[in-house]
Design an enzyme around this catalytic site. Sequence first.
Site, short mmCIF file in Angstrom:
data_model
loop_
_atom_site.label_atom_id
_atom_site.label_comp_id
_atom_site.label_asym_id
_atom_site.label_seq_id
_atom_site.Cartn_x
_atom_site.Cartn_y
_atom_site.Cartn_z
N PHE A 169 0.85 -1.18 0.00
CA PHE A 169 0.00 0.00 0.00
C PHE A 169 0.89 1.24 0.00
CE2 PHE A 169 -2.33 -3.35 2.20
CZ PHE A 169 -3.59 -3.30 1.63
N GLU A 170 0.50 2.24 -0.75
CA GLU A 170 1.26 3.49 -0.83
C GLU A 170 0.30 4.67 -0.72
OE1 GLU A 170 4.65 3.99 -1.61
OE2 GLU A 170 5.32 1.99 -2.22
N THR A 171 0.57 5.57 0.24
CA THR A 171 -0.25 6.77 0.35
C THR A 171 0.59 7.99 0.03
OG1 THR A 171 -1.78 8.00 1.77
CG2 THR A 171 0.23 7.18 2.82
#
Length: 845
Positions: free
Chosen positions: A326-328
């Site tokens: 996951f990448e924010t």
Amino acid sequence: MKKHYFLTLFTWFTAFSAFAQVDYFFPGETFDPAIPSPEEFLGYPVGDWHTRYDLIVKYYEKLDEVSDLAKLQTIGYTHEHRPKIILTIASGQNIEDLETIRQRQVQLADPSQPKPDVSQMPAIVQLGYGVHGNEPSSAEAALLTAYWLLASQSELAQNLRAEAVVHFDPTLNPDGRDRHSLWANSNKGFPPVADPLDREHNEAWPGGRTNHYWFDLNRDWLPLAHPESQVKVEWYHQWYPNVTTDFHEMGTNSTYFFEPTKPYGSENPVVPRKNYDEINPLFASYFAKYMDEIGSLYWTKEVFDNSYPGYGSTYPDIHGGLGLVFETASSRGHLQASQRGDISFAFTIRNHVVNSMATLEASLDNREYMHDYLREFFETAVAEGAKDPAKNYVFGDEFDQGRNRLFLQFLIDHQIKVYENSEDLNLNGQEFKKESSWIVPTNQPQYRMVRTMFEYEKEFADSVFYDASAWTMAAAYGIPFGASPSADPGSEITEVSLPKFEFPSENAYAYLLDWTDYFAPKMLHEMQEAGIHVEMINRPFTAQTQEGAVEFSAGTLMIPMGFQKLEKEEIREKLADLAESNHQQIYGVQTGLNLSGIDLGSNLVGAVEKPKVLMLVGPGVSSYEAGEIWHLMDTKVGMPITKVNSDNFGRVNLFDYTTLILPSGNYNSIEGNSLEHLKDWINRGGTVISFKTASLWLNRNEITSEELIESENKDPQSLPFAVRRDFEGAKELGGSIYMAKLDLSHPIAYGYHQENLPVYRNNSIFVKPSKNKYLTPIKYSENPHLGGYVSDANLELLKQSAGVLISPVGQGRVVHFFDSPNFRGTWFGTNKLFLNAVFFGETMN
């Protein structure tokens, strides 16, 4: 599933602090008042500050203290002695039965055991956060998610506590996190400053991304170079979680990424298609639903690489689980301006919180499905391994027992079954003697990891790589290996034994140490530290020793007893102790007259100067490459080196040092008198060890005058704008393996017995061989490409270029490395090339 009401996409930081945190992260939920929230425990709302790692640990300790549903364990320690912890949350009954549940999960992953009744097994989920220290939102999300799971009265949380065992690893990289947290908190403004140019958003070199030795731990699940990864992978194999998360941050102007990753081009070749085609899309529907409810933008199926086995989101895919990256978008501080408005730290945290919850719901809903897949994964691995025509991989280095031990332990750490070799074998001209070689069958549950260790991949669906495109670990260790359909495995190796050698019982004229063993440089350093005078023999010879006639290669070390400041008995005691602790064999000789080859007093024998090493680091220098060197010298040689920022070079008196190391980087801050001092020092006998772009800098400043090889291929005059990334990216040489040819008579190759050596290259700098015919000791073979991606044009340039060359500069020299001999702390096969430059640099021209 709980219902979120829509909140403003970007929340002004100070406004966020004014209302209750539960309303922002968990709207509409009620919580057990006996469980303290992170805000109550810390004294500030999550998102107001970057929480120090010790406070994260203390909060988890508090949860363990107040609830019978939480259990905390310490699984190891970082380089800086921060504890690596795992917090487990489950029902009271499952906490009591944790060991039984663990054993059943391991049994499920073992096709030789009866399959347990998966309908009665809880989902096993590992929520991993914060492998990059300066991507801090994930560890804050770990605080909130653990609180929610333990204290929420929602139906979902209650079902998870009843039917799942959830393991929290709040920060995979505690050392890097604290380095970044100190920076962000120290530079926080009141009110916070959103300007991306503000100091808060621009860390000082090397930043907090990496660990103590400046390594990217999200590449270390395969190499296992560091204690953080070693204990994590050991723990992983005790549980085989069904789902493992890997939470990250990306550029501020991005939105949010979750898997699936880019189809085919970013996928690992040994992972079953079911993982990519069925399971990833299934889980993605949950992530999309949660993100839709809070109005956050997101994307999938682009860019992010899932091929390299050392990623925290890929390693689980090769072990029957689902790894999820996951990448924010990052605030890189407490508040930062973006193309969509100001992003608050709290906003980035919330994105990871909701995807943590989505992961838990998806894992619970698909509990039996994921258990069945775990068993299916290992059953198909055994079946595929049984059909593999290789049948067995035989490996071993006849001469270097140190590297053999390292590789054996490495395979065992990854739960790969290894067996003794019961007979001498010849495989395609390579000799494998039974006392110094081992067998890895393909017919085993870890077959897909066996492929990772021994297979070379050359065919790819894409030509642009986020990271390495090759990872054949037997090549990294420099271990000769080959496939053998008819090998006969002996007993299984379950632990690696250390050799013991008898020290010569009689006083000797001189003592000899073969330079072949991987740990011989450590022994040399410790002898010099102990005040023992050591010389090097620059030609092969045969001597009569306590073991009879022994052949020694060039680079053998000699301790002449007639040229020592210490008393002879003290020398013997020190040598015996050092040989035992370093597992080295010392040979004694009674005469300087050898049976063949040069004698011990030859002019081709000379003293080994004790090196004193300086390495330039700091802004503009590759922290990864510098960290690899620092880590090697600390952990494998035990030799301190001085690290100085390049912008402080003017304070350095180089004549206090024998050797200067220049990792890849920009050294333009060295000019004027400082540059003249450098030139003078080299001319008077100094040794520079230079890597890649540092060599280009030396050339530009006329310290060296080597010639670059330029491509003659011309680009088309016009191409569609949309193909620019793929077209330009295909020109890069982004991490692949090649066969080098060593000049075994040159000091750079001392300790090697075969002229063929796999090397790792991750740059497109091609330099012609030296005009001096003796000073290009490492070139490439006629057909050098072993594994990984390389364009046809770059391969042709590589064939014409030097891997290592020496530039004489007055009485000194520059040793240029255009490959990566210390890559990721795991290219043990090429470490000695670099260490030879450190210890023997003055002999190289």
